[in-house]
Design a protein around this motif. Structure first.
Motif, PDB file in Angstrom:
ATOM      1  N   LEU A 372      23.907  32.415  45.168  1.00  0.00           N
ATOM      2  CA  LEU A 372      23.592  31.008  44.989  1.00  0.00           C
ATOM      3  C   LEU A 372      24.319  30.387  43.805  1.00  0.00           C
ATOM      4  CD1 LEU A 372      21.915  28.657  46.093  1.00  0.00           C
ATOM      5  CD2 LEU A 372      20.070  29.356  44.552  1.00  0.00           C
ATOM      6  N   ALA A 373      24.482  31.112  42.712  1.00  0.00           N
ATOM      7  CA  ALA A 373      25.171  30.546  41.551  1.00  0.00           C
ATOM      8  C   ALA A 373      26.568  30.061  41.920  1.00  0.00           C
ATOM      9  CB  ALA A 373      25.243  31.576  40.427  1.00  0.00           C
ATOM     10  N   GLU A 374      27.238  30.790  42.805  1.00  0.00           N
ATOM     11  CA  GLU A 374      28.570  30.354  43.224  1.00  0.00           C
ATOM     12  C   GLU A 374      28.499  29.013  43.936  1.00  0.00           C
ATOM     13  OE1 GLU A 374      32.343  31.494  46.105  1.00  0.00           O
ATOM     14  OE2 GLU A 374      30.605  32.822  46.068  1.00  0.00           O
ATOM     15  N   MET A 375      27.437  28.786  44.701  1.00  0.00           N
ATOM     16  CA  MET A 375      27.322  27.518  45.430  1.00  0.00           C
ATOM     17  C   MET A 375      27.231  26.343  44.450  1.00  0.00           C
ATOM     18  SD  MET A 375      27.592  28.439  48.549  1.00  0.00           S
ATOM     19  CE  MET A 375      28.632  29.805  47.993  1.00  0.00           C
ATOM     20  N   TYR A 376      26.464  26.498  43.374  1.00  0.00           N
ATOM     21  CA  TYR A 376      26.411  25.451  42.360  1.00  0.00           C
ATOM     22  C   TYR A 376      27.799  25.192  41.774  1.00  0.00           C
ATOM     23  CZ  TYR A 376      21.292  25.162  42.079  1.00  0.00           C
ATOM     24  OH  TYR A 376      19.969  24.935  42.348  1.00  0.00           O
ATOM     25  N   LEU A 377      28.556  26.254  41.566  1.00  0.00           N
ATOM     26  CA  LEU A 377      29.865  26.102  40.936  1.00  0.00           C
ATOM     27  C   LEU A 377      30.913  25.602  41.915  1.00  0.00           C
ATOM     28  CD1 LEU A 377      29.610  29.241  38.680  1.00  0.00           C
ATOM     29  CD2 LEU A 377      29.625  26.849  37.920  1.00  0.00           C
ATOM     30  N   ILE A 378      30.757  25.919  43.196  1.00  0.00           N
ATOM     31  CA  ILE A 378      31.634  25.320  44.208  1.00  0.00           C
ATOM     32  C   ILE A 378      31.378  23.814  44.271  1.00  0.00           C
ATOM     33  CG2 ILE A 378      31.992  25.101  46.706  1.00  0.00           C
ATOM     34  CD1 ILE A 378      31.724  28.137  46.903  1.00  0.00           C
ATOM     35  N   ARG A 379      30.100  23.435  44.311  1.00  0.00           N
ATOM     36  CA  ARG A 379      29.777  22.012  44.345  1.00  0.00           C
ATOM     37  C   ARG A 379      30.286  21.313  43.090  1.00  0.00           C
ATOM     38  NH1 ARG A 379      23.554  20.263  45.330  1.00  0.00           N
ATOM     39  NH2 ARG A 379      23.392  20.865  43.121  1.00  0.00           N
ATOM     40  N   ALA A 380      30.191  21.988  41.956  1.00  0.00           N
ATOM     41  CA  ALA A 380      30.673  21.408  40.698  1.00  0.00           C
ATOM     42  C   ALA A 380      32.180  21.208  40.728  1.00  0.00           C
ATOM     43  CB  ALA A 380      30.280  22.304  39.528  1.00  0.00           C
TER      44      ALA A 380
END
Length: 493
Positions: A372-380
């Motif tokens: 999930l942390a990667e998803m936040y950073l992809i969105r960022a």
């Protein structure tokens, strides 16, 4: 497709069990007719395709070849293992790890294709699920191969060659390499279809609708399709199926089986019987107190300088310093009373713990592919590139707060010395996703260089690998070209 399918006479399967366990190794040369026509065998055959991903030829090389070219790691000495060439960029046309990754990857693709050709969509929800899972595996393998052997999508994807796109079983075919654009188009098509077919509630050891959306988010980010990357990352985040582990639990994230971790979206599940001891991924990163593991690949000074900007950063727990011992077995001290860090060939020993100590076994790990942390950073990152700076910084701050850096958050009025929001996001990706096969690809796909100005066995000091360099990608295995002259080798220089 001789050079791809010659490795399997039939469909790769695990022994059929009610649970379709991933803990058993697949075997080959099973007569196809009975298996392919027997619907009751399809779950076991699908489990066999997952098991091919778990095979060391795929898993070990996926994680080593993806991470070792980065500036987050420092190799402390020469080795006869082919990982040496991936780290130094001294690629060979007959490099062992490239051949292993290629062959096992296409073995899994072929296993998926054999099933996809006989499973009718719409027959039942259960069959639709199996179709979706096999499409996800096929897409993941094609993604893994194209980023290893094909240049970044930002560099002429219409003309640069990727890898053969294989969607049909044909033992007589002699495929050419598809363009990078064509490979990514197939990945998107497979994942789009997969997410539409799957509605299961499987564990993170298996493909799910959310895993397909997460891999789509990453794929679109690599393609520069920032709007789509943000949409899919947002879908995974807001779905609510996953949650960031609490700050207090973060240091133990990678010591848990993936199935006991609410943040993990997809991982390659390993149990004790899968422990590869000295041949494990973690053996290069860590040596246990009992002496298990080589412990020869360390966190680089470059990475440590970044994370040491904030001693409060909880993610420092994924590093373990090794101190020099005196004759009494105690930590040695310098003239000022400070502990002396041990070195190997002049490289400070900073062990990396993201692939070790699952269930208290030094070399056991269920390596995480999507979380999930990667998803936040992809969105960022996607928002940063679309000019949505406030949204991008908000997602970065979610990750930083979890890491214990709530007093060091970013805002438009406080960029903490950074020149751009994209720079902020890329450094946060580096901190959060270190050693998980992202860093080198993050730099090259953003037209940035890998720069190594720290001790290690890189051939020059400092070493710069330009994003335009021919060695950004590995060579196609020479053995494959000998079998299939339609395959064109990557440029030597």
């Amino acid at each position: 497709m001789k050079q791809i399918t010659k490795y399997i006479a039939g469909l790769s399967l695990v022994a059929f069990t009610a649970s379709c366990s991933l803990d058993k190794e697949p075997y080959s040369a099973i007569p196809d007719d009975g298996v392919l026509k027997d619907e009751t065998k399809w779950p076991a055959a699908t489990a066999g395709n997952y098991a091919l991903l778990k095979n060391a030829d795929f898993t070990r090389n996926y994680f080593q070849m993806g991470e070792f070219p980065s500036d987050d790691v420092a190799l402390s000495g020469a080795t006869t293992d082919a990982l040496f060439y991936s780290y130094t960029y001294g690629h060979l046309t007959n490099q062992a790890n490239t051949g292993q990754l290629w062959r096992m990857g296409y073995k899994a693709v072929t296993g998926c294709n054999r099933l996809l050709e006989v499973m009718p969509e719409g027959k039942s929800d259960a069959v639709n699920e199996l179709i979706g899972e096999n499409l996800f595996i096929r897409a993941f393998v094609h993604f893994s191969l194209v980023r290893t052997f094909g240049r970044p999508y930002s560099q002429s994807p219409e003309t640069n060659l990727g890898v053969p796109v294989i969607t049909k079983y044909d033992i007589t075919a002699m495929p050419k390499r598809n363009t990078v654009k064509e490979v990514y188009a197939q990945i998107v098509a497979d994942l789009t279809r997969a997410k539409a077919l799957m509605n299961n509630d499987n564990t993170s050891s298996y493909a799910t609708k959310s895993a397909a959306m997460a891999l789509l988010a990453r794929t679109y980010l690599y393609m520069g399709r920032n709007d789509s990357a943000a949409i899919y990352a947002d879908s995974v985040i807001t779905k609510g199926k996953y949650k960031l582990v609490a700050s207090a639990e973060l240091p133990r994230y990678f010591t848990k089986s993936n199935e006991n971790n609410d943040e993990t979206i997809f991982a390659i599940h390993h149990t004790l019987q899968d422990d590869r001891t000295w041949a494990s991924i973690g053996s290069m990163y860590y040596m246990s107190p009992g002496g298990m593991g080589y412990g020869e690949m360390y966190a680089s000074k470059s990475y440590r300088d970044l994370i040491d900007k904030h001693p409060e950063d909880i993610r420092r727990a994924f590093l373990q310093v090794v101190y020099l011992k005196n004759k009494a077995g105690q930590d040695s001290l310098d003239a000022n009373g400070n502990k002396i860090i041990a070195e190997r060939n002049g490289v400070p020993k900073w062990y990396i713990l993201k692939y070790s100590n699952q269930d208290n076994v030094p070399t056991l790990s269920s390596p995480v592919v999507l979380r999930l942390a990667e998803m936040y950073l992809i969105r960022a990152e996607a928002n940063a590139k679309m000019g949505n700076d406030q949204a991008a910084l908000a997602d970065v701050n979610v990750i930083r707060t979890r890491a214990g850096l709530g007093n060091f958050l970013f805002s438009a009025g406080n960029m903490q010395g950074y020149a751009s929001v994209l720079d902020v996001v890329l450094d946060e990706r580096r901190l959060e996703l270190a050693f998980e096969t992202h860093r080198a690809f993050d730099l090259f796909r953003n037209n940035r260089n890998v720069f190594r100005d720290y001790p290690g066995v890189q051939p020059s000091h400092p070493q710069t690998i330009k994003y335009t360099d021919a060695r950004v990608v590995h060579f196609i295995p020479e053995s494959e070209i000998l079998l299939d002259p339609n395959l064109i080798q990557n440029p030597i220089q």
